[in-house]
Motif scaffolding. Structure first.
Motif, PDB file in Angstrom:
ATOM      1  N   ARG A 108       0.827  -1.212   0.000  1.00 55.01           N
ATOM      2  CA  ARG A 108       0.000   0.000   0.000  1.00 55.01           C
ATOM      3  C   ARG A 108       0.859   1.260   0.000  1.00 55.01           C
ATOM      4  O   ARG A 108       0.707   2.136  -0.853  1.00 55.01           O
ATOM      5  CB  ARG A 108      -0.934  -0.010   1.199  1.00 55.01           C
ATOM      6  CG  ARG A 108      -1.827   1.200   1.262  1.00 55.01           C
ATOM      7  CD  ARG A 108      -2.733   1.136   2.467  1.00 55.01           C
ATOM      8  NE  ARG A 108      -3.546   2.327   2.543  1.00 55.01           N
ATOM      9  CZ  ARG A 108      -4.310   2.611   3.560  1.00 55.01           C
ATOM     10  NH1 ARG A 108      -4.397   1.785   4.580  1.00 55.01           N
ATOM     11  NH2 ARG A 108      -5.009   3.709   3.569  1.00 55.01           N
TER      12      ARG A 108
ATOM     13  N   LEU B  11      -6.130  -0.513  -0.807  1.00 47.11           N
ATOM     14  CA  LEU B  11      -5.421  -1.672  -0.273  1.00 47.11           C
ATOM     15  C   LEU B  11      -5.353  -1.561   1.248  1.00 47.11           C
ATOM     16  O   LEU B  11      -5.229  -0.467   1.796  1.00 47.11           O
ATOM     17  CB  LEU B  11      -3.999  -1.735  -0.831  1.00 47.11           C
ATOM     18  CG  LEU B  11      -3.831  -2.057  -2.307  1.00 47.11           C
ATOM     19  CD1 LEU B  11      -2.388  -1.838  -2.743  1.00 47.11           C
ATOM     20  CD2 LEU B  11      -4.248  -3.495  -2.578  1.00 47.11           C
ATOM     21  N   LYS B  12      -5.429  -2.692   1.901  1.00 47.63           N
ATOM     22  CA  LYS B  12      -5.239  -2.710   3.349  1.00 47.63           C
ATOM     23  C   LYS B  12      -3.730  -2.683   3.620  1.00 47.63           C
ATOM     24  O   LYS B  12      -2.953  -3.195   2.816  1.00 47.63           O
ATOM     25  CB  LYS B  12      -5.879  -3.964   3.938  1.00 47.63           C
ATOM     26  CG  LYS B  12      -7.388  -3.989   3.794  1.00 47.63           C
ATOM     27  CD  LYS B  12      -7.947  -5.316   4.298  1.00 47.63           C
ATOM     28  CE  LYS B  12      -9.397  -5.452   3.940  1.00 47.63           C
ATOM     29  NZ  LYS B  12      -9.602  -5.883   2.562  1.00 47.63           N
TER      30      LYS B  12
ATOM     31  N   ASP C  89      -2.052  -5.996   3.041  1.00 51.79           N
ATOM     32  CA  ASP C  89      -2.204  -6.687   1.751  1.00 51.79           C
ATOM     33  C   ASP C  89      -0.838  -6.960   1.119  1.00 51.79           C
ATOM     34  O   ASP C  89       0.030  -6.084   1.087  1.00 51.79           O
ATOM     35  CB  ASP C  89      -3.059  -5.857   0.784  1.00 51.79           C
ATOM     36  CG  ASP C  89      -4.538  -5.961   1.088  1.00 51.79           C
ATOM     37  OD1 ASP C  89      -4.933  -6.823   1.885  1.00 51.79           O
ATOM     38  OD2 ASP C  89      -5.307  -5.155   0.514  1.00 51.79           O
TER      39      ASP C  89
END
Length: 184
Positions: A37, A159-160, A163
């Motif tokens: 991210r 996005l986390k 991720d």
């Protein structure tokens, strides 16, 4: 617009390609440190700034002041493409990996084509201003495309933070050999 001979103008792609090749070796370490991210958001913003800075170029500047940013831009684009490709294909299994690669390749080509089309439309828009010359029109186009690129970084905010961790966590670490037990 700067009056460079065709050979020099054509060779301007070489620094981008060299930068792209050299950046490949450091992508994994960058992803380990920052995660997908932060890497993708950061590098996309950086690419936008790099595109916008081309509006500062003029024919009076030495050629190396164009070559250096092209080299750095090539590195940043390589990091972005490698990061996007790996996280996009991460969850595919052996049965659908080939199809996923094909879809990814087509998507990338469409993205590039769309980028060229939007850039051309923006340039055409600035050509409509009678008070600007060709170089100024390109400068305004670079600024506009840089801003659009920075805005596109918002997509990666979806996005986390964790991720992609499974892709980079323990890769390339030496495998430990099992210790034989006393019963063997």
């Amino acid at each position: 617009g700067f009056g460079y001979p065709a050979l020099i103008a054509g060779c301007m792609m070489a620094p981008t390609a060299v930068g792209s090749i050299l950046a490949k070796s450091g992508v994994t370490q960058l992803l380990r440190r920052l995660g997908y991210r932060r890497t993708l958001v950061g590098v996309t913003i950086f690419i936008g700034v790099m595109i916008a800075q081309f509006s500062l170029q003029s024919a009076a500047l030495p050629v190396w002041l164009l070559i250096l940013p092209l080299f750095v831009l090539g590195m940043a684009m390589s990091i972005q493409f490698t990061s996007m490709n790996t996280i996009t294909l991460a969850d595919l299994n052996d049965e659908n990996a080939s199809g996923g690669n094909s879809v990814l390749a087509v998507t990338q080509q469409l993205s590039i084509s769309l980028g060229v089309a939007v850039s051309a439309a923006v340039l055409r828009f600035y050509e409509g201003f009678d008070s600007t010359n060709t170089v100024e029109q390109f400068h305004f186009t670079f600024i506009t495309m840089g801003v659009l690129t920075v805005i596109s970084a918002l997509v990666f905010m979806l996005l986390k933070p964790k991720d992609g961790r499974n892709l980079i966590k323990d890769r390339h670490k030496p495998k430990q050999t099992p210790v034989p037990s006393e019963q063997e």
